[in-house]
Design an enzyme around this catalytic site. Structure first.
Site, mmCIF file in Angstrom:
data_model
loop_
_atom_site.group_PDB
_atom_site.id
_atom_site.type_symbol
_atom_site.label_atom_id
_atom_site.label_comp_id
_atom_site.label_asym_id
_atom_site.label_seq_id
_atom_site.Cartn_x
_atom_site.Cartn_y
_atom_site.Cartn_z
ATOM 1 C CG ASN A 12 -1.709 1.250 1.385
ATOM 2 O OD1 ASN A 12 -1.816 2.023 0.442
ATOM 3 N ND2 ASN A 12 -2.308 1.447 2.553
ATOM 4 C CD1 TRP A 13 3.977 1.207 -2.440
ATOM 5 C CD2 TRP A 13 4.014 2.118 -4.491
ATOM 6 N NE1 TRP A 13 4.895 0.515 -3.190
ATOM 7 C CE2 TRP A 13 4.936 1.060 -4.456
ATOM 8 C CE3 TRP A 13 3.862 2.829 -5.675
ATOM 9 C CZ2 TRP A 13 5.714 0.691 -5.548
ATOM 10 C CZ3 TRP A 13 4.626 2.467 -6.777
ATOM 11 C CH2 TRP A 13 5.545 1.413 -6.714
ATOM 12 C CE LYS A 14 0.184 3.602 4.726
ATOM 13 N NZ LYS A 14 -0.135 3.748 6.115
ATOM 14 C CG HIS A 98 -6.093 1.756 4.940
ATOM 15 N ND1 HIS A 98 -5.699 2.682 5.875
ATOM 16 C CD2 HIS A 98 -5.028 0.928 4.754
ATOM 17 C CE1 HIS A 98 -4.440 2.428 6.230
ATOM 18 N NE2 HIS A 98 -4.013 1.366 5.563
ATOM 19 C CD GLU A 100 -3.288 5.457 6.497
ATOM 20 O OE1 GLU A 100 -3.275 5.526 5.261
ATOM 21 O OE2 GLU A 100 -2.341 4.996 7.162
ATOM 22 C CD GLU A 170 -3.732 -2.666 7.239
ATOM 23 O OE1 GLU A 170 -2.594 -2.874 6.803
ATOM 24 O OE2 GLU A 170 -4.374 -1.637 6.992
ATOM 25 N N GLY A 176 1.954 2.243 10.711
ATOM 26 C CA GLY A 176 2.895 3.349 10.574
ATOM 27 C C GLY A 176 3.575 3.757 11.868
ATOM 28 C CB SER A 216 4.747 -1.765 12.168
ATOM 29 O OG SER A 216 4.318 -0.431 12.394
ATOM 30 N N GLY A 237 2.701 -1.100 4.347
ATOM 31 C CA GLY A 237 2.737 0.320 4.000
ATOM 32 C C GLY A 237 4.169 0.789 3.839
ATOM 33 N N GLY A 238 4.716 1.390 4.882
ATOM 34 C CA GLY A 238 6.043 2.014 4.829
ATOM 35 C C GLY A 238 7.124 1.154 4.203
HETATM 36 C C1 PEP Z 1 -1.001 0.165 5.890
HETATM 37 O O1 PEP Z 1 -1.024 1.324 5.527
HETATM 38 O O2 PEP Z 1 -1.901 -0.592 5.510
HETATM 39 C C2 PEP Z 1 0.079 -0.294 6.752
HETATM 40 C C3 PEP Z 1 0.007 -1.489 7.255
HETATM 41 O O3 PEP Z 1 1.128 0.595 6.964
HETATM 42 P P1 PEP Z 1 2.539 0.259 7.691
HETATM 43 O O4 PEP Z 1 3.051 -1.020 7.120
HETATM 44 O O5 PEP Z 1 3.394 1.437 7.383
HETATM 45 O O6 PEP Z 1 2.234 0.125 9.157
#
Ligand code: PEP
Length: 262
Positions: A12-14, A98, A100, A170, A176, A216, A237-238
């Site tokens: 997930n590049w957001k 998601h 967010e 999640e 994040g 994470s 994500g990150g």
């Molecule tokens: C996400 O945005 O779905 C996510 C899991 O982010 P991260 O891996 O950065 O926690």
């Protein structure tokens, strides 16, 4: 050896990367055949990046998806994107629900359910996210919160579609933050969600649906997560923004999948 579901690692590049940056990533990221056999890899970039990288990913056997859709085929919905437009860009998956979007854009379970229906209508597979906040976790409400998100967000979806889609557990406090759920905790919640799905949509759907962990995930913790019987991959994500770290996550997931047999 018990047969496992094929794990799926999704990036997930957001709201990161321009088309040029996406292209540099796609050109630098490759899956060898042995890994591709063990694990499905999906990249979900911003909408503007999809046309720039689709062809490159296709050649490498990597699927792609979007991070959102609006539940209508076209119309006066300024700033939104339709499932048909995503299908036209070759998307296989779409992230829906998601945290967010639930928190920042105020998306409700009912609106999320409409998006899930729209996705299936236009042959996109949802990566449907659920998860509790830290307050809810501290109040011991993890299972209740995630069950409600599933029962409301997926209400009316057919068992055959549940079996084909992906759910991402999640925990909001793990996204994040650098703090991941322990593999034991993630496994416990995911096993509970699988049981819930079996009860509501039938054992076959419960056994077939792939449930990822997200929050994470890094090269250093993917192995233990993948070692859990009910965890079928990760939404990342990150750590998906850099070729090296994402490749390492995929490679470790593939190695674990090979040990467990998919
Ligand atoms: C996400 O945005 O779905 C996510 C899991 O982010 P991260 O891996 O950065 O926690």
């Amino acid at each position: 050896m018990v047969q496992r579901r094929k794990p799926i690692i999704a990036a997930n590049w957001k709201m990161y990367k321009t088309p040029d940056e996406g292209k540099i990533f796609a050109e630098g990221f490759s899956l060898d055949a042995a890994i591709a056999q063990e694990v499905e890899v999906v990249i979900c970039p911003p909408f503007t990046v999809i046309p720039a990288i689709g062809e490159v990913l296709k050649e490498k056997g990597i699927k792609w998806g979007a991070q959102n859709l609006y539940p209508a085929v076209e119309g006066a919905f300024t700033g939104e994107i339709s499932p048909l437009m995503l299908k036209d860009l070759g998307c296989t998956y779409v992230i829906i629900g998601h945290s967010e979007r639930r928190q920042i854009m105020g998306e409700t379970d009912d609106f999320i359910r409409k998006k899930v229906i729209a996705a299936f209508t236009y042959d996109l597979l949802p990566i449907f996210c659920v998860g509790e906040t830290l307050e809810q976790r501290k109040a011991n409400q993890t299972e209740e919160v995630c069950s409600n998100q599933i029962l409301q967000g997926l209400d009316g979806i057919k068992s055959e579609d549940i079996a084909r889609m992906v759910i991402a557990y999640e925990p909001v406090w793990a996204i994040g933050t650098g703090v991941n759920a322990s593999p034991e905790d993630a496994e416990k919640t995911i096993a509970f969600l699988r049981q819930l799905i079996s009860e509501k949509w039938g054992k076959e759907a419960g056994e077939a649906v792939r449930i990822q962990y997200g929050g994470s995930v890094k090269p250093g913790n993917i192995k233990e997560l993948m070692n859990c019987a009910n965890i079928d991959g990760a939404l990342v994500g990150g750590a998906s923004l850099k070729v090296d770290s994402f490749y390492e996550i995929v490679r470790c997931a593939g190695e674990e999948a090979k040990k467990h047999g998919v």
